[in-house]
Design a protein around this motif. Structure first.
Motif, short mmCIF file in Angstrom:
data_model
loop_
_atom_site.label_atom_id
_atom_site.label_comp_id
_atom_site.label_asym_id
_atom_site.label_seq_id
_atom_site.Cartn_x
_atom_site.Cartn_y
_atom_site.Cartn_z
N TYR A 9 -0.72 -9.35 -14.00
CA TYR A 9 -0.08 -9.42 -13.95
C TYR A 9 1.11 -10.67 -15.00
CZ TYR A 9 3.23 -13.28 -11.87
OH TYR A 9 4.63 -13.43 -11.04
N LYS A 10 0.14 -10.49 -15.48
CA LYS A 10 0.90 -11.44 -17.32
C LYS A 10 1.39 -10.12 -17.81
CE LYS A 10 -1.17 -15.70 -18.51
NZ LYS A 10 -1.97 -15.89 -19.78
N LYS A 11 0.83 -8.72 -17.98
CA LYS A 11 1.07 -7.77 -18.44
C LYS A 11 1.94 -7.02 -18.40
CE LYS A 11 0.77 -4.11 -21.80
NZ LYS A 11 0.07 -3.82 -23.26
N TYR A 12 2.40 -6.86 -16.22
CA TYR A 12 2.66 -5.89 -16.12
C TYR A 12 3.45 -6.39 -14.62
CZ TYR A 12 -0.17 -2.42 -18.51
OH TYR A 12 -0.72 -1.24 -19.28
N GLY A 13 3.30 -7.65 -13.86
CA GLY A 13 4.23 -8.28 -13.32
C GLY A 13 3.30 -7.99 -11.39
N TYR A 14 2.77 -7.35 -11.45
CA TYR A 14 1.57 -7.09 -9.95
C TYR A 14 0.79 -7.77 -9.72
CZ TYR A 14 3.23 -2.01 -11.70
OH TYR A 14 4.37 -1.44 -13.21
N LEU A 68 -3.69 -5.04 -2.58
CA LEU A 68 -2.75 -5.09 -2.90
C LEU A 68 -1.43 -4.69 -1.64
CD1 LEU A 68 -0.55 -2.78 -5.01
CD2 LEU A 68 -3.55 -1.94 -4.29
N LYS A 69 -0.62 -5.65 -1.33
CA LYS A 69 0.45 -5.45 -0.82
C LYS A 69 1.02 -4.14 -0.65
CE LYS A 69 1.15 -10.25 0.16
NZ LYS A 69 1.90 -11.39 0.19
N SER A 70 1.41 -3.56 0.78
CA SER A 70 2.35 -2.24 0.36
C SER A 70 3.65 -2.34 -0.46
CB SER A 70 3.10 -1.74 1.86
OG SER A 70 1.83 -2.11 2.38
N GLU A 71 4.04 -3.73 -0.74
CA GLU A 71 5.49 -3.30 -1.52
C GLU A 71 4.60 -3.58 -3.51
OE1 GLU A 71 4.54 -6.54 0.52
OE2 GLU A 71 6.20 -5.63 2.07
N GLU A 72 3.73 -4.13 -3.34
CA GLU A 72 3.67 -4.32 -4.81
C GLU A 72 2.80 -2.31 -4.60
OE1 GLU A 72 3.43 -5.88 -7.51
OE2 GLU A 72 4.22 -7.57 -6.19
N PHE A 73 2.43 -1.68 -4.06
CA PHE A 73 1.72 0.02 -4.15
C PHE A 73 3.00 0.10 -4.51
CE2 PHE A 73 0.63 3.84 -2.29
CZ PHE A 73 -0.04 3.82 -3.61
N ILE A 127 4.55 -0.08 -7.94
CA ILE A 127 3.63 0.63 -8.72
C ILE A 127 4.12 2.01 -9.08
CG2 ILE A 127 1.60 0.93 -9.50
CD1 ILE A 127 0.52 -1.31 -8.46
N MET A 128 4.06 2.41 -7.33
CA MET A 128 4.20 4.06 -7.63
C MET A 128 5.33 4.03 -7.96
SD MET A 128 1.65 5.47 -7.07
CE MET A 128 2.41 6.84 -6.82
N HIS A 129 6.85 3.26 -8.50
CA HIS A 129 8.35 3.35 -8.32
C HIS A 129 7.87 3.78 -9.82
CE1 HIS A 129 12.86 3.46 -8.64
NE2 HIS A 129 12.41 2.15 -9.27
N ASP A 130 7.94 2.45 -10.39
CA ASP A 130 7.67 1.90 -12.40
C ASP A 130 6.90 3.52 -12.99
OD1 ASP A 130 8.52 0.06 -11.72
OD2 ASP A 130 6.84 -0.72 -12.48
N ILE A 131 6.04 4.20 -11.83
CA ILE A 131 5.05 5.66 -13.06
C ILE A 131 6.04 6.55 -12.66
CG2 ILE A 131 3.26 6.93 -11.98
CD1 ILE A 131 1.61 4.66 -11.44
#
Length: 74
Positions: free
Chosen positions: A26-31, A59-64, A67-71
């Motif tokens: 959470y601290k490093k990536y905000g997830y 994790l929640k769908s929004e978080e997933f 992550i996919m968008h960031d990747i």
């Protein structure tokens, strides 16, 4: 010959390590994720480290999707 073996077998210790990992993510990536460590073995021999683990992440769908968008951007 250097050798170090670490096996987290108690549920209490695995839970503490999982919370520390989740906080670091959470601290490093905000997830915001929930980590459950079912098994963790670490072995260091002659300067080479081997990590074996069984992990479940919730994790929640929004978080997933975040992550996919960031990747996708990388």
């Amino acid at each position: 010959m250097d050798e170090l073996k670490l096996k987290l077998s108690t549920k209490f210790m695995r839970k503490i390590v999982a919370k520390l990992l989740a906080r670091a993510v959470y601290k490093k990536y905000g997830y915001k994720i929930d980590i459950q460590l079912n098994e963790l073995d670490i072995e260091v021999m002659d300067g080479e480290t081997s990590i074996s683990t069984n992990v479940e992440v919730k994790l929640k769908s929004e978080e997933f999707m975040k992550i996919m968008h960031d990747i996708e951007l990388d």
